[in-house]
Write a protein that holds these residues in place. Structure first.
Motif, PDB file in Angstrom:
ATOM      1  N   GLN A  95      12.786   0.659   0.138  1.00  0.00           N
ATOM      2  CA  GLN A  95      11.908  -0.344  -0.482  1.00  0.00           C
ATOM      3  C   GLN A  95      10.903  -0.874   0.525  1.00  0.00           C
ATOM      4  OE1 GLN A  95      11.302  -1.942  -3.250  1.00  0.00           O
ATOM      5  NE2 GLN A  95      12.801  -0.977  -4.610  1.00  0.00           N
ATOM      6  N   ALA A  96      11.407  -1.241   1.713  1.00  0.00           N
ATOM      7  CA  ALA A  96      10.543  -1.812   2.746  1.00  0.00           C
ATOM      8  C   ALA A  96       9.588  -0.755   3.294  1.00  0.00           C
ATOM      9  CB  ALA A  96      11.390  -2.410   3.863  1.00  0.00           C
ATOM     10  N   ALA A  97      10.062   0.486   3.350  1.00  0.00           N
ATOM     11  CA  ALA A  97       9.245   1.583   3.876  1.00  0.00           C
ATOM     12  C   ALA A  97       8.100   1.936   2.927  1.00  0.00           C
ATOM     13  CB  ALA A  97      10.109   2.815   4.146  1.00  0.00           C
ATOM     14  N   ARG A  98       8.102   1.351   1.722  1.00  0.00           N
ATOM     15  CA  ARG A  98       6.981   1.600   0.802  1.00  0.00           C
ATOM     16  C   ARG A  98       5.664   1.100   1.389  1.00  0.00           C
ATOM     17  NH1 ARG A  98       8.052  -0.846  -4.769  1.00  0.00           N
ATOM     18  NH2 ARG A  98       6.244   0.349  -5.446  1.00  0.00           N
ATOM     19  N   LEU A  99       5.736   0.204   2.354  1.00  0.00           N
ATOM     20  CA  LEU A  99       4.499  -0.209   3.037  1.00  0.00           C
ATOM     21  C   LEU A  99       3.747   1.008   3.560  1.00  0.00           C
ATOM     22  CD1 LEU A  99       5.234  -3.341   5.247  1.00  0.00           C
ATOM     23  CD2 LEU A  99       3.887  -3.216   3.147  1.00  0.00           C
ATOM     24  N   VAL A 104      -0.450   2.155  -2.521  1.00  0.00           N
ATOM     25  CA  VAL A 104      -0.825   1.238  -3.598  1.00  0.00           C
ATOM     26  C   VAL A 104       0.015  -0.035  -3.480  1.00  0.00           C
ATOM     27  CG1 VAL A 104      -0.914   0.905  -6.093  1.00  0.00           C
ATOM     28  CG2 VAL A 104      -1.566   3.113  -5.099  1.00  0.00           C
ATOM     29  N   PHE A 105       1.285   0.140  -3.236  1.00  0.00           N
ATOM     30  CA  PHE A 105       2.176  -1.009  -3.000  1.00  0.00           C
ATOM     31  C   PHE A 105       1.656  -1.853  -1.827  1.00  0.00           C
ATOM     32  CE2 PHE A 105       5.775  -2.619  -0.443  1.00  0.00           C
ATOM     33  CZ  PHE A 105       6.362  -3.498  -1.353  1.00  0.00           C
ATOM     34  N   VAL A 141     -13.729   5.880   1.749  1.00  0.00           N
ATOM     35  CA  VAL A 141     -12.565   6.626   2.220  1.00  0.00           C
ATOM     36  C   VAL A 141     -11.660   6.861   1.023  1.00  0.00           C
ATOM     37  CG1 VAL A 141     -10.634   6.666   3.842  1.00  0.00           C
ATOM     38  CG2 VAL A 141     -12.745   5.499   4.466  1.00  0.00           C
ATOM     39  N   VAL A 142     -11.266   8.110   0.834  1.00  0.00           N
ATOM     40  CA  VAL A 142     -10.376   8.464  -0.272  1.00  0.00           C
ATOM     41  C   VAL A 142      -9.003   8.770   0.324  1.00  0.00           C
ATOM     42  CG1 VAL A 142      -9.962  10.124  -2.132  1.00  0.00           C
ATOM     43  CG2 VAL A 142     -12.299   9.359  -1.626  1.00  0.00           C
ATOM     44  N   LYS A 143      -7.973   8.102  -0.197  1.00  0.00           N
ATOM     45  CA  LYS A 143      -6.642   8.255   0.399  1.00  0.00           C
ATOM     46  C   LYS A 143      -5.594   8.624  -0.640  1.00  0.00           C
ATOM     47  CE  LYS A 143      -7.274   4.843   4.027  1.00  0.00           C
ATOM     48  NZ  LYS A 143      -6.728   3.648   4.684  1.00  0.00           N
ATOM     49  N   ALA A 144      -4.718   9.528  -0.255  1.00  0.00           N
ATOM     50  CA  ALA A 144      -3.554   9.813  -1.081  1.00  0.00           C
ATOM     51  C   ALA A 144      -2.613   8.617  -0.984  1.00  0.00           C
ATOM     52  CB  ALA A 144      -2.849  11.067  -0.566  1.00  0.00           C
ATOM     53  N   ALA A 145      -2.008   8.230  -2.095  1.00  0.00           N
ATOM     54  CA  ALA A 145      -1.121   7.060  -2.076  1.00  0.00           C
ATOM     55  C   ALA A 145       0.207   7.366  -1.379  1.00  0.00           C
ATOM     56  CB  ALA A 145      -0.860   6.581  -3.503  1.00  0.00           C
ATOM     57  N   GLY A 146       0.624   8.630  -1.428  1.00  0.00           N
ATOM     58  CA  GLY A 146       1.938   8.983  -0.870  1.00  0.00           C
ATOM     59  C   GLY A 146       1.877   9.467   0.558  1.00  0.00           C
ATOM     60  N   LEU A 147       3.022   9.904   1.072  1.00  0.00           N
ATOM     61  CA  LEU A 147       3.109  10.369   2.460  1.00  0.00           C
ATOM     62  C   LEU A 147       2.439  11.727   2.595  1.00  0.00           C
ATOM     63  CD1 LEU A 147       6.782   9.556   3.544  1.00  0.00           C
ATOM     64  CD2 LEU A 147       4.692   8.264   4.016  1.00  0.00           C
ATOM     65  N   ALA A 148       1.573  11.865   3.612  1.00  0.00           N
ATOM     66  CA  ALA A 148       0.827  13.117   3.749  1.00  0.00           C
ATOM     67  C   ALA A 148       0.695  13.553   5.210  1.00  0.00           C
ATOM     68  CB  ALA A 148      -0.536  12.983   3.085  1.00  0.00           C
ATOM     69  N   ARG A 149       1.617  13.107   6.041  1.00  0.00           N
ATOM     70  CA  ARG A 149       1.648  13.537   7.442  1.00  0.00           C
ATOM     71  C   ARG A 149       0.303  13.426   8.139  1.00  0.00           C
ATOM     72  NH1 ARG A 149       5.736  17.740   9.110  1.00  0.00           N
ATOM     73  NH2 ARG A 149       7.580  16.793   8.233  1.00  0.00           N
ATOM     74  N   GLY A 150      -0.370  12.320   7.971  1.00  0.00           N
ATOM     75  CA  GLY A 150      -1.633  12.082   8.662  1.00  0.00           C
ATOM     76  C   GLY A 150      -2.840  12.761   8.039  1.00  0.00           C
ATOM     77  N   LYS A 151      -2.623  13.510   6.939  1.00  0.00           N
ATOM     78  CA  LYS A 151      -3.755  14.217   6.326  1.00  0.00           C
ATOM     79  C   LYS A 151      -4.264  13.505   5.090  1.00  0.00           C
ATOM     80  CE  LYS A 151      -2.596  18.866   7.831  1.00  0.00           C
ATOM     81  NZ  LYS A 151      -2.217  20.200   7.429  1.00  0.00           N
ATOM     82  N   GLY A 152      -3.724  12.343   4.812  1.00  0.00           N
ATOM     83  CA  GLY A 152      -3.975  11.692   3.526  1.00  0.00           C
ATOM     84  C   GLY A 152      -5.251  10.887   3.418  1.00  0.00           C
TER      85      GLY A 152
END
Ligand code: AMP
Ligand code: GLY
Length: 428
Positions: A95-99, A104-105, A141-152
């Motif tokens: 939950q906390a790691a959602r930061l 979006v969170f 800047v366009v960003k993926a909301a999820g984890l993307a290993r620095g490519k987001g």
């Protein structure tokens, strides 16, 4: 104490290096580790995201503290599972790691708490995103909301590029589900800085600020990477600015989490743009930065085990620590082709056995041992850090060490730590 470190990069080798100096450490295990960590403890092959496997190791080896390096196991709930099993573990819950794992969170929380950040809109529909972007006439800047290993994060000079980026993520699903929702935000200008804090609920201890070099090539050109180097401290963040970051960003963020019933424990990494209008959050990470950690930990004078334990069970206020006044510069040596595709298994020559100095560190990132020979095993291969009384001195020591190390296709930036960068036009 018996400690298990999860991860296999330069950050984890640095953490292991300083844990190994703790008078309280009895035995160190690393899942899965690399050739560098193998010299400090027992590497256990396996998937660091396999929470059940990590639990079984912790039980089998009677581990007293588990330290999680990367974000993926955190987002997968490794901390939740260990807590449920009554095993101490350093890091935030899912939950906390959602930061970090859900931008979006993070944006919503910042908006609620009036934490300064770029103005942003969220989309999961390409047509709506396209129409919105077409009404803007600024850099976005366009960003993926999820984890993307620095490519987001895709930084776009023109709205037309932002439309292409939105299409790449939402329609072509270039980053899979991580890009099924995107954030379109204003592009901020200024100098970047990374401020990390060790956190246990409402108590937090700010570490000295660092700077990361995200771009692949000299003069900050080329694509974004996981980080090509770092230095610490950065004069861009003085004591007053650090206090401002604490009161305007860190505290309200922790308050916002608490309001949702979420207690944060572990490291909170604040990626900042120092704009003319003050510091603004680019991103949160829920873990130590890589390669910032390789420039921060060598300067931290304290027992790292005490510090990580305090962030896990409480008592951060009581940990005694101070900072080495010297500058640390870390230069990442990468495989040819990184961050795209690269070859592994390339022999590495000229590695000093163990520098055994307190001013030079060779942290392994993507390495492995094959028949006693250290070979490349990833995109970022090594992080070489040296300390010096000035940044210029740290720079010459780091590059002198880098030049001794050879592997086919080794690539590194040659402009890191240039003093001009401290006063250059980027400075806010
Ligand atoms: P992130 O993954 O969000 O940290 O973004 C990676 C990199 O993209 C950052 O370190 C910045 O260099 C750049 N970046 C992200 N967001 C912005 C922004 N709003 N304005 C300018 N640059 C940005
Ligand atoms: N150096 C940036 C990161 O760790 O994500």
């Amino acid at each position: 104490m018996k400690v298990l470190v999860i991860g296999s990069g330069g950050r984890e080798h640095a953490i292991c290096h300083f844990l190994a100096r703790s008078r309280r450490l009895r035995e160190l295990f690393i899942l899965p580790g690399n050739a560098g960590t193998a010299a400090l403890g027992t590497n256990i092959p396996g998937d660091p995201c396999d929470v059940g496997f990590a639990l079984s190791i912790a039980r089998r080896e009677k581990i007293d503290l588990t330290v999680v390096g990367p974000e993926e196991p955190l987002a997968a709930g490794i901390v939740d599972a260990f807590k449920q099993a009554g095993l101490p573990i350093f890091g935030p819950t899912a939950q906390a790691a959602r930061l970090e794992s859900d931008k979006v969170f993070a944006k919503q929380l910042m908006r609620q708490q009036a934490v300064p950040t770029a103005e942003a809109r969220v989309f999961d529909d390409y047509e709506l995103a396209r129409r919105y972007i077409a009404t803007r006439d600024e850099a976005l800047v366009v960003k993926a909301a999820g984890l993307a290993r620095g490519k987001g994060a895709i930084v776009c000079a023109e709205p037309a590029d932002a439309i292409l980026a939105a299409e790449k993520l939402l329609v072509k699903r270039a980053l899979g589900e991580a890009g099924a929702r995107i954030i379109v935000e204003e592009r901020l200008n200024g100098r970047e800085a990374s401020v990390l804090a060790l956190v246990h609920g409402h108590s937090a201890l700010l570490l000295e600020p660092a700077q990361d070099y995200k771009r692949l090539r000299d003069n900050d050109e080329g694509p974004n990477t996981g980080g090509m180097g770092s230095f610490c401290p950065t004069p861009a963040v003085d004591e007053d600015l650090l206090r401002q970051i604490e009161t305007q960003i860190l505290v309200p963020t922790l308050d916002g989490l608490a309001r949702e019933g979420i207690e944060y424990c572990g490291v909170l990494y604040i990626g900042l743009m120092l704009t003319a209008g003050g510091p603004k959050v680019l991103e949160f990470n829920c873990r130590f930065g890589d390669p910032e950690t390789q420039a921060i930990l060598p300067r931290l004078r304290c027992d790292l085990l005490d510090l990580l334990e305090a962030a896990t069970v409480g008592g951060l206020e009581e940990v005694e620590f101070s900072w080495d006044p010297r500058y640390a510069l870390c230069v990442v040596m990468a495989s040819a082709g990184y961050p795209e595709s690269y070859r592994t298994g390339v022999p590495i020559r000229g590695l000093p056995e163990d520098p055994g100095r307190d001013d030079l560190f060779i942290f392994h990132a993507g390495t492995r041992l094959v028949d006693g020979q250290t070979v490349t095993g990833g995109g970022r291969v090594l992080g070489v850090t040296a300390l010096g009384p000035t940044l210029a001195e740290a720079r010459s020591r780091t590059y002198a060490a880098v030049e001794q190390i050879r592997f086919e296709g080794a690539y590194y930036r040659r402009d890191l730590g240039l003093v001009e960068q401290l006063t250059g036009p980027q400075a806010a």
